[in-house]
Each structure stands twice: as structure tokens, then as C-alpha cells.
Design a protein around this motif. Sequence first.
Motif, PDB file in Angstrom:
ATOM      1  N   ILE A   8       0.845  -1.192   0.000  1.00 33.44           N
ATOM      2  CA  ILE A   8       0.000   0.000   0.000  1.00 33.44           C
ATOM      3  C   ILE A   8       0.881   1.242   0.000  1.00 33.44           C
ATOM      4  CG2 ILE A   8      -1.760   1.299   1.273  1.00 33.44           C
ATOM      5  CD1 ILE A   8      -2.671  -1.392   2.499  1.00 33.44           C
ATOM      6  N   GLU A   9       0.527   2.205  -0.858  1.00 31.42           N
ATOM      7  CA  GLU A   9       1.245   3.481  -0.902  1.00 31.42           C
ATOM      8  C   GLU A   9       0.262   4.567  -1.339  1.00 31.42           C
ATOM      9  OE1 GLU A   9       3.125   3.419  -5.382  1.00 31.42           O
ATOM     10  OE2 GLU A   9       4.337   2.611  -3.767  1.00 31.42           O
ATOM     11  N   ALA A  10       0.711   5.822  -1.331  1.00 34.49           N
ATOM     12  CA  ALA A  10      -0.127   6.926  -1.794  1.00 34.49           C
ATOM     13  C   ALA A  10      -0.463   6.714  -3.265  1.00 34.49           C
ATOM     14  CB  ALA A  10       0.588   8.251  -1.592  1.00 34.49           C
ATOM     15  N   GLY A  11      -1.707   7.002  -3.636  1.00 34.76           N
ATOM     16  CA  GLY A  11      -2.152   6.836  -5.011  1.00 34.76           C
ATOM     17  C   GLY A  11      -2.050   8.128  -5.794  1.00 34.76           C
ATOM     18  N   GLY A  12      -2.303   8.040  -7.085  1.00 34.71           N
ATOM     19  CA  GLY A  12      -2.248   9.197  -7.970  1.00 34.71           C
ATOM     20  C   GLY A  12      -3.408   9.211  -8.933  1.00 34.71           C
ATOM     21  N   GLY A  13      -3.655  10.358  -9.533  1.00 36.69           N
ATOM     22  CA  GLY A  13      -4.787  10.530 -10.435  1.00 36.69           C
ATOM     23  C   GLY A  13      -4.773   9.632 -11.653  1.00 36.69           C
ATOM     24  N   GLY A  14      -3.597   9.277 -12.164  1.00 37.66           N
ATOM     25  CA  GLY A  14      -3.509   8.443 -13.350  1.00 37.66           C
ATOM     26  C   GLY A  14      -3.795   6.977 -13.089  1.00 37.66           C
ATOM     27  N   TYR A  15      -3.889   6.605 -11.825  1.00 40.73           N
ATOM     28  CA  TYR A  15      -4.080   5.197 -11.484  1.00 40.73           C
ATOM     29  C   TYR A  15      -5.419   4.659 -11.980  1.00 40.73           C
ATOM     30  CZ  TYR A  15      -0.064   5.404  -8.276  1.00 40.73           C
ATOM     31  OH  TYR A  15       1.189   5.530  -7.735  1.00 40.73           O
ATOM     32  N   PHE A  16      -6.482   5.469 -11.919  1.00 42.91           N
ATOM     33  CA  PHE A  16      -7.808   4.989 -12.326  1.00 42.91           C
ATOM     34  C   PHE A  16      -7.819   4.585 -13.796  1.00 42.91           C
ATOM     35  CE2 PHE A  16      -9.435   8.185  -8.973  1.00 42.91           C
ATOM     36  CZ  PHE A  16      -9.306   7.258  -7.957  1.00 42.91           C
ATOM     37  N   ALA A  17      -7.209   5.401 -14.650  1.00 40.55           N
ATOM     38  CA  ALA A  17      -7.168   5.100 -16.090  1.00 40.55           C
ATOM     39  C   ALA A  17      -6.254   3.917 -16.381  1.00 40.55           C
ATOM     40  CB  ALA A  17      -6.719   6.329 -16.877  1.00 40.55           C
ATOM     41  N   HIS A  18      -5.146   3.805 -15.641  1.00 41.49           N
ATOM     42  CA  HIS A  18      -4.244   2.651 -15.806  1.00 41.49           C
ATOM     43  C   HIS A  18      -4.986   1.366 -15.463  1.00 41.49           C
ATOM     44  CE1 HIS A  18      -0.829  -0.079 -15.361  1.00 41.49           C
ATOM     45  NE2 HIS A  18      -1.340  -0.408 -14.181  1.00 41.49           N
ATOM     46  N   ASN A  19      -5.683   1.374 -14.355  1.00 40.79           N
ATOM     47  CA  ASN A  19      -6.383   0.168 -13.903  1.00 40.79           C
ATOM     48  C   ASN A  19      -7.433  -0.291 -14.892  1.00 40.79           C
ATOM     49  OD1 ASN A  19      -4.836   0.360 -11.605  1.00 40.79           O
ATOM     50  ND2 ASN A  19      -6.484   1.162 -10.336  1.00 40.79           N
ATOM     51  N   SER A  20      -8.180   0.660 -15.445  1.00 35.89           N
ATOM     52  CA  SER A  20      -9.257   0.317 -16.377  1.00 35.89           C
ATOM     53  C   SER A  20      -8.758   0.151 -17.814  1.00 35.89           C
ATOM     54  CB  SER A  20     -10.345   1.394 -16.337  1.00 35.89           C
ATOM     55  OG  SER A  20      -9.820   2.632 -16.775  1.00 35.89           O
ATOM     56  N   ARG A  21      -7.468   0.384 -18.008  1.00 36.08           N
ATOM     57  CA  ARG A  21      -6.809   0.278 -19.318  1.00 36.08           C
ATOM     58  C   ARG A  21      -7.377   1.296 -20.310  1.00 36.08           C
ATOM     59  NH1 ARG A  21      -3.016  -1.856 -16.818  1.00 36.08           N
ATOM     60  NH2 ARG A  21      -2.216  -3.888 -17.370  1.00 36.08           N
ATOM     61  N   GLU A  22      -7.820   2.449 -19.783  1.00 33.46           N
ATOM     62  CA  GLU A  22      -8.284   3.535 -20.647  1.00 33.46           C
ATOM     63  C   GLU A  22      -7.106   4.354 -21.170  1.00 33.46           C
ATOM     64  OE1 GLU A  22     -12.015   5.541 -19.233  1.00 33.46           O
ATOM     65  OE2 GLU A  22     -11.844   4.035 -17.642  1.00 33.46           O
ATOM     66  N   THR A  23      -5.909   4.098 -20.660  1.00 34.22           N
ATOM     67  CA  THR A  23      -4.675   4.665 -21.205  1.00 34.22           C
ATOM     68  C   THR A  23      -3.752   3.502 -21.547  1.00 34.22           C
ATOM     69  OG1 THR A  23      -3.708   4.897 -18.999  1.00 34.22           O
ATOM     70  CG2 THR A  23      -4.807   6.822 -19.892  1.00 34.22           C
ATOM     71  N   PRO A  24      -2.902   3.651 -22.558  1.00 31.80           N
ATOM     72  CA  PRO A  24      -1.982   2.568 -22.935  1.00 31.80           C
ATOM     73  C   PRO A  24      -1.018   2.226 -21.794  1.00 31.80           C
ATOM     74  CG  PRO A  24      -2.005   4.305 -24.597  1.00 31.80           C
ATOM     75  CD  PRO A  24      -2.780   4.815 -23.427  1.00 31.80           C
ATOM     76  N   THR A  25      -0.683   0.957 -21.690  1.00 30.12           N
ATOM     77  CA  THR A  25       0.244   0.478 -20.670  1.00 30.12           C
ATOM     78  C   THR A  25       1.357  -0.300 -21.356  1.00 30.12           C
ATOM     79  OG1 THR A  25      -1.540   0.334 -19.059  1.00 30.12           O
ATOM     80  CG2 THR A  25       0.422  -0.943 -18.591  1.00 30.12           C
ATOM     81  N   VAL A  26       2.585   0.150 -21.172  1.00 28.09           N
ATOM     82  CA  VAL A  26       3.745  -0.474 -21.812  1.00 28.09           C
ATOM     83  C   VAL A  26       3.891  -1.933 -21.386  1.00 28.09           C
ATOM     84  CG1 VAL A  26       6.242  -0.298 -22.158  1.00 28.09           C
ATOM     85  CG2 VAL A  26       4.892   1.762 -21.823  1.00 28.09           C
ATOM     86  N   ASN A  27       3.591  -2.224 -20.122  1.00 32.20           N
ATOM     87  CA  ASN A  27       3.775  -3.580 -19.580  1.00 32.20           C
ATOM     88  C   ASN A  27       2.717  -4.565 -20.067  1.00 32.20           C
ATOM     89  OD1 ASN A  27       5.758  -2.300 -18.160  1.00 32.20           O
ATOM     90  ND2 ASN A  27       4.719  -2.378 -16.210  1.00 32.20           N
TER      91      ASN A  27
END
Length: 134
Positions: A8-27
Amino acid sequence: MAISSIHIEAGGGGYFAHNSRETPTVNSIFSDEPNFCSCSKEEAFEVYRSELQIRSDAYTERTGQKLQKNTITHLSAIVNFNADHTPEDMQRVCDLLEAKLDTKIIQFAMHRDEGKVNEDGTPDKNYHAHIEFM
């Protein structure tokens, strides 16, 4: 069977889009198994803003002060899981976190598309979940 862990760590605004794959993910290199996300980034932001307002108002009423600007209001957890785990299994983890930490889960996602391909060509998947909460 893998050993389970949570980080667990502090979260960020871009996390929601990363999780839902609404933004490209290199990995994201595998496409043979579906990911799961409990809600879109917009739905997650809506829940976050609503819950933040409720908590900010309660803090102000209790203390007579506004919430400090450096207050961490978004936490993010990463949990590893096995290939046979389901969204229902992860929901139980979310329910436990809500109860134990007296918090509100905003979004959770199960990623089955990250990892690497070993030298011999076999996939080595990094099965993990993201849980975003207050």
C-alpha cells in the motif's frame, strides 16, 4: 501456489485510467486472458470526489479547520493473485480492507496482461490487482 502479498502506498490521479486500461500500458504484453475492472476512470473519479467532499466536510465540522493540502486522501494497494482467482475473490479482499481500515474502496482491477516472456519463449505472467481507496 504463489505466496500472497499486499503493498500500500499513496495513489495518484492516473491510477484509475491505468487500472481500467483507458490509457496505454507499456507492460501490457499478453492478450490471451481478460482483465477485470470494477468501474471506469470517470466512475472512479466521481466516487473519489464525492467521498472526499464527505470526509472533508466531516473533518472541518469536527476540527473547525479545512483539510490540509498535503493530506494523503488516495491510497493504492497492489495484491498478487493466481490465475484461478476471480473478481469475487478480489471483492472479498476489498470488503476486508473496508472493514479493517474503515475506508471506502473506489476501484479495483485485476490485471492478467502484464509480465515477460522468458528466454525459452514461455510466458511469465505477473498476475496482480490494484485496489484504490480513501
